[in-house]
Design an enzyme around this catalytic site. Structure first.
Site: not given
Length: 579
Positions: A190, A297, A334, A433, A456-457, A467, A504
């Site tokens: 974050h 998001r 999303r 993902e 990311n995932d 991660r 994304c």
């Protein structure tokens, strides 16, 4: 002294250090007499009330300087301070164990935080972060410390913290923050994402930063290399002054690409869009040159509050972004991606041993159908005001996609019967993902209008590596051969069905990754707003036909380091626009 962390946000920051959060602290515990118990309970309660007053003032300041959405974080913290589950536990401990308020508060806080952290939450959990925040705030008051150390300095400082939680970042004074460094976290944590959004140089995962650095030390941070220099020699300072000048000159050069089309050297059009969490982010992205929104998001509308947002609240939030970008620029919304690293205090879900592989995102929404349909109604209604596209997260099977689309169809039929306007032709896609979804991309592409790859995932699932764990950063590289092969397969599967593919995840804004993704045929690149112009400048130098050959070579390589070195050698223009 030179310390090496993880590069989180580009740029050079130089100045005095301010250690604002030193990580776990030793709390002195001492016993009190029976006659002192009531007074100690009252001392704790009075300082909790003082903390609430501070938070109310912070709400006003944050609303004025950062935005009302971010200010809601502190409303949630006030609610937590008033919750007997938190304060009541500390008071009960004072009474039962006859100990001081600081020790009782520390014990109660640790017990609650421990529950959330045991869930292996990659960002320590929104609830756990808020509990840590309010504990630190009350503890500072009990110990007689000042509430906001940042206010003590007139000049911008470099902040050092064990971690920066959502509320920490929301209350930073950008005019006084030259950069920041955290002990924990990864490039997709974050704090790292926030730093890039704020255009603030940052280094994360330094591990020992708050132990090695003292407030008042002169430090240099290189957010592009993940390097932190403590009390460097004059020669090093002069070197980084030059680098800072070059970085600022680069930013000025990038301004030339604002408003220009995103086309490759051979005239191929690509789409450079942004990831956002609210309308303010959207405005910042638009001003940064983004051609739309590739990821809205929506979970941030649900967080930092103690009840679900209404249909009308959500509709207005989606509508304002749709109108901002108009009919010609996309806004990909999303649906609710809660669970895993994001928890709602008012959604009473059972605790899971591994929430990242648990009941989250689309899995949750397909069971909580009324909650899901309320959001779908808001999104569908907003589709009448712009080029809105809807995207489902965490899809793993074709059956999940079909069930989600069935609920969407129910909502559309209901709105039609109510004579409410919406776009019947709104595109409906899904995030790739989950490795399982990637392997059946050919099947999913037949029933979805588009894919958006959430690296990311996807990377952490493919590589079985958290991660947020800085020791595993070498595994969570998006350049890992296994990850690149999966991305290539997904894009090809979608294109065979005539469907477009976006990305994304943070990889989409990585300049070294752009030539690879362009050569694979990626259609849309969604990134933090601050990365758009550098990506556009590089795109102007790339020939898609040449990048296709580069991809053929890359897919035969055996390591992430080999791939990165090869791409940067073949595409020297990357160095021109790298921070």
């Amino acid at each position: 002294m030179l310390l090496q962390g993880i590069a989180a946000a580009p740029g050079v920051a130089m100045g005095l250090a301010l250690v604002i959060q030193e990580g776990p602290q030793v709390v002195i515990r001492y016993e009190i007499s029976g006659e002192q118990v009531q007074a100690e309970v009252e001392r704790l309660e009075s300082h909790i009330q003082l903390a609430i007053l501070q938070l109310k003032a912070l709400i006003e300041r944050t609303s004025a300087t950062v935005g009302s959405e971010q200010a809601k974080i502190f409303e949630s913290q006030i609610w937590l301070l008033q919750d007997e589950e938190f304060s009541g536990a500390a008071k009960d401990t004072i009474i039962a164990q006859r100990i001081n308020a600081e020790a009782a508060l520390d014990g109660a806080s640790d017990a609650i935080i421990g529950i959330f952290e045991s869930m292996e939450d990659e960002r320590l959990g929104e609830r756990a972060a808020d509990i840590r925040d309010i504990t630190n705030r009350v503890m500072r008051l009990l110990e007689g410390k000042k509430e906001d150390m940042q206010q003590e300095s007139e000049d911008p400082v470099i902040l050092f913290a064990h971690d920066l939680t959502p509320s920490d970042t929301a209350q930073l004074d950008r005019n006084k923050t030259a950069g920041f460094v955290t002990d924990i976290g990864g490039r997709t944590s974050h704090s790292a994402i926030m730093a890039r959004s704020m255009d603030v140089p940052a280094v994360v995962g330094l591990r020992v930063g708050t132990k090695q650095v003292k407030t008042g030390d002169y430090v240099i941070i290189d957010g592009s290399q993940g390097a932190v220099y403590i009390n460097p020699e004059q020669a090093v300072i002069e070197e980084f002054k030059d680098k800072q000048i070059r970085f600022r000159a680069r930013l000025a050069e990038l301004k030339k690409y604002d408003g220009q089309p995103s086309i490759t050297a051979d005239g191929q059009q690509v789409e450079l869009v942004a990831n956002i969490g609210n309308a303010q982010d959207a405005w910042t992205a638009k001003n940064s040159g983004a051609e739309g929104i590739g990821l809205y998001r929506t979970e941030f509308l649900y967080m930092g509050r103690n009840q679900f947002p209404t249909e009308e609240e959500q509709f207005q939030a989606y509508k304002v972004v749709a109108e901002m970008f108009g009919k010609d620029q996309p806004v990909v919304i999303r649906t609710l991606d809660i669970g895993g690293d994001k928890e709602l205090s008012y959604l009473d879900l059972p605790k899971e041993a591994n929430p990242f592989l648990g009941h989250r995102a689309i899995r949750l929404c397909l069971e909580e159908t009324e909650l899901f349909k309320t959001q779908l109604r808001a999104i569908v209604k907003a589709s009448a005001y712009g080029n809105v596209k809807l995207m489902f997260p965490m899809i793993a099977t074709l059956q999940e996609l079909r069930k989600a689309k069935e609920l969407l169809a129910e909502v559309q039929n209901e709105l039609e019967q109510e004579n409410i306007a919406f776009n019947r032709d709104m595109e409906v896609g899904l995030m790739i993902e989950v490795p399982g979804a990637a392997l059946i991309a050919d099947q999913l592409a037949k029933e979805a209008d588009f894919f958006s790859i959430g690296t990311n995932d996807l990377v952490q699932y493919v590589m079985a590596a958290d991660r947020m764990n800085e020791r595993l950063s070498y595994l969570t590289e998006p350049f890992q051969p296994a990850v690149l092969r999966i991305i290539d397969q997904v894009i090809k599967a979608a294109h065979r069905e005539g469907k477009w593919v976006g990305m994304c995840g943070e990889m989409a804004g990585n300049l070294t990754a752009l030539p690879i993704l362009l050569g694979m045929g990626l259609d849309e690149f969604s990134m933090s707003g601050g990365s758009v112009l550098a990506a556009r400048a590089l795109m102007h130098k790339l020939d898609r036909r040449e990048m296709k050959q580069l991809v053929e070579d890359v897919l035969q390589m055996t390591s992430a380091e080999q791939i990165k070195s090869y791409v940067e050698c073949k595409v020297p223009a990357i160095a021109d626009w790298r921070a």
